[in-house]
Design a protein around this motif. Structure first.
Motif, PDB file in Angstrom:
ATOM      1  N   CYS A 116      -2.941   7.960   2.581  1.00  0.00           N
ATOM      2  CA  CYS A 116      -1.513   8.017   2.912  1.00  0.00           C
ATOM      3  C   CYS A 116      -0.866   9.066   2.025  1.00  0.00           C
ATOM      4  CB  CYS A 116      -0.856   6.659   2.669  1.00  0.00           C
ATOM      5  SG  CYS A 116       0.908   6.641   3.082  1.00  0.00           S
ATOM      6  N   CYS A 120       3.339   5.795  -2.760  1.00  0.00           N
ATOM      7  CA  CYS A 120       4.087   4.732  -3.442  1.00  0.00           C
ATOM      8  C   CYS A 120       3.325   4.402  -4.728  1.00  0.00           C
ATOM      9  CB  CYS A 120       4.219   3.518  -2.537  1.00  0.00           C
ATOM     10  SG  CYS A 120       5.137   3.927  -1.026  1.00  0.00           S
ATOM     11  N   CYS A 123       0.519   1.485  -4.930  1.00  0.00           N
ATOM     12  CA  CYS A 123      -0.351   1.267  -3.766  1.00  0.00           C
ATOM     13  C   CYS A 123      -1.652   2.045  -3.913  1.00  0.00           C
ATOM     14  CB  CYS A 123       0.388   1.709  -2.502  1.00  0.00           C
ATOM     15  SG  CYS A 123      -0.654   1.668  -1.036  1.00  0.00           S
ATOM     16  N   GLY A 126      -2.117   4.868  -1.386  1.00  0.00           N
ATOM     17  CA  GLY A 126      -1.319   6.043  -1.744  1.00  0.00           C
ATOM     18  C   GLY A 126      -2.001   6.871  -2.827  1.00  0.00           C
ATOM     19  N   SER A 204       7.511   2.245   5.243  1.00  0.00           N
ATOM     20  CA  SER A 204       8.143   2.435   3.946  1.00  0.00           C
ATOM     21  C   SER A 204       9.486   3.136   4.101  1.00  0.00           C
ATOM     22  CB  SER A 204       7.217   3.250   3.047  1.00  0.00           C
ATOM     23  OG  SER A 204       6.936   4.461   3.698  1.00  0.00           O
TER      24      SER A 204
HETATM   25 FE1  SF4 Z   1       1.560   4.640   2.114  1.00  0.00          FE
HETATM   26 FE2  SF4 Z   1       3.392   3.598   0.468  1.00  0.00          FE
HETATM   27 FE3  SF4 Z   1       2.528   2.170   2.586  1.00  0.00          FE
HETATM   28 FE4  SF4 Z   1       0.894   2.643   0.488  1.00  0.00          FE
HETATM   29  S1  SF4 Z   1       2.774   1.430   0.487  1.00  0.00           S
HETATM   30  S2  SF4 Z   1       0.362   2.820   2.647  1.00  0.00           S
HETATM   31  S3  SF4 Z   1       1.532   4.738  -0.121  1.00  0.00           S
HETATM   32  S4  SF4 Z   1       3.676   4.123   2.628  1.00  0.00           S
END
Ligand code: SF4
Ligand code: SAH
Length: 382
Positions: A116, A120, A123, A126, A204
Motif C-alpha cells: 500500500c 499509515c 500498519c 504500509g 483511510s
Molecule cells: Fe494502506 Fe493505511 Fe490501510 Fe495500511 S492502514 S492498508 S497503509 S491505507
C-alpha cells in the motif's frame, strides 16, 4: 496453441461483462448466468464441468477463455476457527485473505492491493510500500478460493461466507475499477449473493473516490479514522494532509445520504498506547462525531516487529470505550482473532515484491537504530 496470456479470464467478469463476452461469441446471453453459477456457486475452474453447455460451446470456450484464480501458497486454520490464505498474484507478490467465523456470521477479509502506498504509521502493509493493484479476478478470486474451501454452496444452504470486508492489504479506493467489479460479483445472485449491507469497503480517506463510489455501488462504508484531530491524523494517516478531517467526514456523509436508507457509517479507530488513547482523544472524538450517524469499532493495536507502537492496557481500552458509550455512541471493541496464525488486522504482510525496496531500507534503518541503542546501552553501563 493458445497461451494463458491470450485467454480471457472469466473469473473477474461482472454479469454485464459476461453477457457481452457470450454476445461476442455469438451465443445467447443467458449463458452468462449459467457460466457464472458454475464458476462462483460451484467453484468450477474448467469448462468440461459445465454440463449444460454442449460440446461445441465448451470447445469454443476452451479456445479463448479460462477460469484462473490466484495461486494458493498456504492455508492455515487457527485454533479459534479463523482461516488465513496466502495467495500469489500476477505481479509475483503475495497477499493475504482471512476468514473469521463468529456465531452464524462468517466474515471474509479481502485484500485489494499488494502492499500500500499510503504509509499509515502503524500498519505493516504500509511499511512494505506499494507493489501492484490486484485484478478484479484476483480480488474476487479470494472469495472464490475461500468459498471452495467450504465445499460448493447452493443457494438453499446456509452460506459460510455471510459478510465480506475490504479490510485486507491495500487501499481499495486506489484500485477502484477492479474493486467495484469484484464487489458487484460479491452481491450478484449469480455470484455470491451477499447483501449490500454485508459488503463493506474500508478506506483511510481518499475523498474524491468516496464521492465517485456513490455513483457506482451502494455497499457499506467504513472509515479508518484513528485520530480525532488533524495534527495527530497527519502523523498517523498521512493522506490526511491532502484530505483533512472536515472534508473527509463531509464526503462520508454525502456517501451515506446517497444510499438513501437508514444505514450508518462505521468508524474504525486503532488504539495506540499513549498516542491516541487518552481521555482527551475520546472527548475530541465525541465532539467531532457529534452529528455523524455512525457506529464505532475500536481496534486495539496489533503489534508487529519494529512498529514503534504498543497496544494500550485493557483498562485504557475500556476507559476509551466507556467514554464514547456514555456519550451515546454504539461502540464495540474488535477482538483479536487468529493470533496463532498472524491473521489479525494490520498484521497481514504477505510477501510484497518491493519495487522501492523500502522495506529493506526500513529494516536496515531499524538495525542501525538497534545497533546504536545497544552501543549507547554499553557505553552507559558502569
Ligand atoms: Fe494502506 Fe493505511 Fe490501510 Fe495500511 S492502514 S492498508 S497503509 S491505507
Ligand atoms: N486500507 C484500508 C483497508 C485495510 S486496513 C484502510 O486503511 O481502511 C483495515 C483496518 O486495520 C484499518 O482500519 C487499518 O487502519 C487497521 N490497521 C492497520 N494496521 C493495524 C494494526 N497494526 N493494528 C490494528 N489495526 C490496524
Amino acid at each position: 496453441m493458445t497461451t494463458s496470456a491470450d485467454k480471457i479470464n472469466l473469473l473477474g467478469l461482472t454479469r454485464q461483462e459476461m453477457e457481452q463476452f457470450f454476445d461476442s461469441l455469438g451465443e445467447k446471453r443467458f449463458r452468462a448466468g449459467q457460466a457464472m453459477k458454475w464458476i462462483h456457486h460451484f467453484g468450477v475452474d474448467h469448462f468440461d464441468a459445465m454440463t449444460d453447455f454442449g460440446k461445441v460451446l465448451r470447445a469454443k470456450l476452451k479456445a479463448c477463455a479460462e477460469i484462473r484464480g490466484p495461486e494458493v501458497v498456504s492455508e492455515d486454520i487457527s485454533s479459534d476457527g479463523t482461516r488465513k490464505w496466502v495467495v500469489r498474484v500476477a505481479s509475483g507478490s503475495c497477499v493475504e485473505t482471512v476468514y473469521i467465523p463468529q456465531g452464524k456470521r462468517g466474515t471474509l477479509c479481502v485484500s485489494s492491493q499488494a502492499g500500500c502506498a499510503l504509509d499509515c504509521s502503524f500498519c505493516s502493509t504500509g511499511k512494505q510500500g506499494f507493489n501492484s493493484n490486484l485484478t478484479a479476478a484476483e480480488v474476487i478470486g479470494q472469495v472464490w478460493i475461500a468459498n471452495k474451501s467450504f465445499g460448493s454452496i447452493p443457494a438453499t444452504v446456509d452460506r459460510a461466507i455471510t459478510n465480506v470486508v475490504m479490510m485486507g492489504m491495500g487501499e481499495p479506493l486506489l484500485n477502484f475499477d477492479n474493486v467495484i467489479a469484484a464487489m458487484h460479483l460479491m452481491m450478484d445472485d449469480f455470484g455470491y449473493g451477499i447483501s449490500k449491507r454485508r459488503v463493506t469497503l474500508s478506506t483511510s480517506g481518499v475523498v474524491p473516490m468516496i464521492d465517485e463510489l456513490a455513483k457506482h455501488i451502494d455497499v457499506s462504508l467504513a472509515l479508518s479514522l484513528h485520530a480525532p484531530n488533524d495534527a495527530l491524523r497527519n502523523e498517523l494517516v498521512p493522506i490526511n494532509k491532502k484530505y483533512p478531517l472536515a472534508m473527509l467526514l463531509e464526503s462520508c456523509q454525502r456517501y451515506m445520504s446517497a444510499l438513501g436508507e437508514k444505514r450508518v457509517l462505521t468508524i474504525e479507530y486503532t488504539l495506540l498506547k499513549d498516542v491516541n488513547d487518552r481521555p482527551e482523544h475520546a472527548e475530541q472524538m465525541i465532539e467531532l462525531l457529534r452529528n455523524v450517524p455512525c457506529k464505532v469499532n475500536l481496534i486495539p493495536f496489533n503489534p508487529f516487529p519494529h512498529s514503534g507502537y504498543e497496544r494500550p492496557s485493557n483498562n485504557a481500552i475500556r476507559r476509551f470505550q466507556d467514554a464514547l458509550h456514555h456519550a451515546g455512541f454504539n461502540v464495540t471493541v474488535r477482538t483479536t482473532r487468529g493470533e496463532d496464525i498472524d491473521a489479525a488486522c494490520g498484521q497481514l504482510v504477505g510477501q510484497v515484491m518491493d519495487r522501492t525496496r523500502r522495506s529493506e531500507r526500513y529494516i536496515a534503518v531499524r538495525q542501525l537504530e538497534a545497533g546504536a541503542e545497544a552501543l549507547s546501552a554499553n557505553v552507559s553501563r558502569p
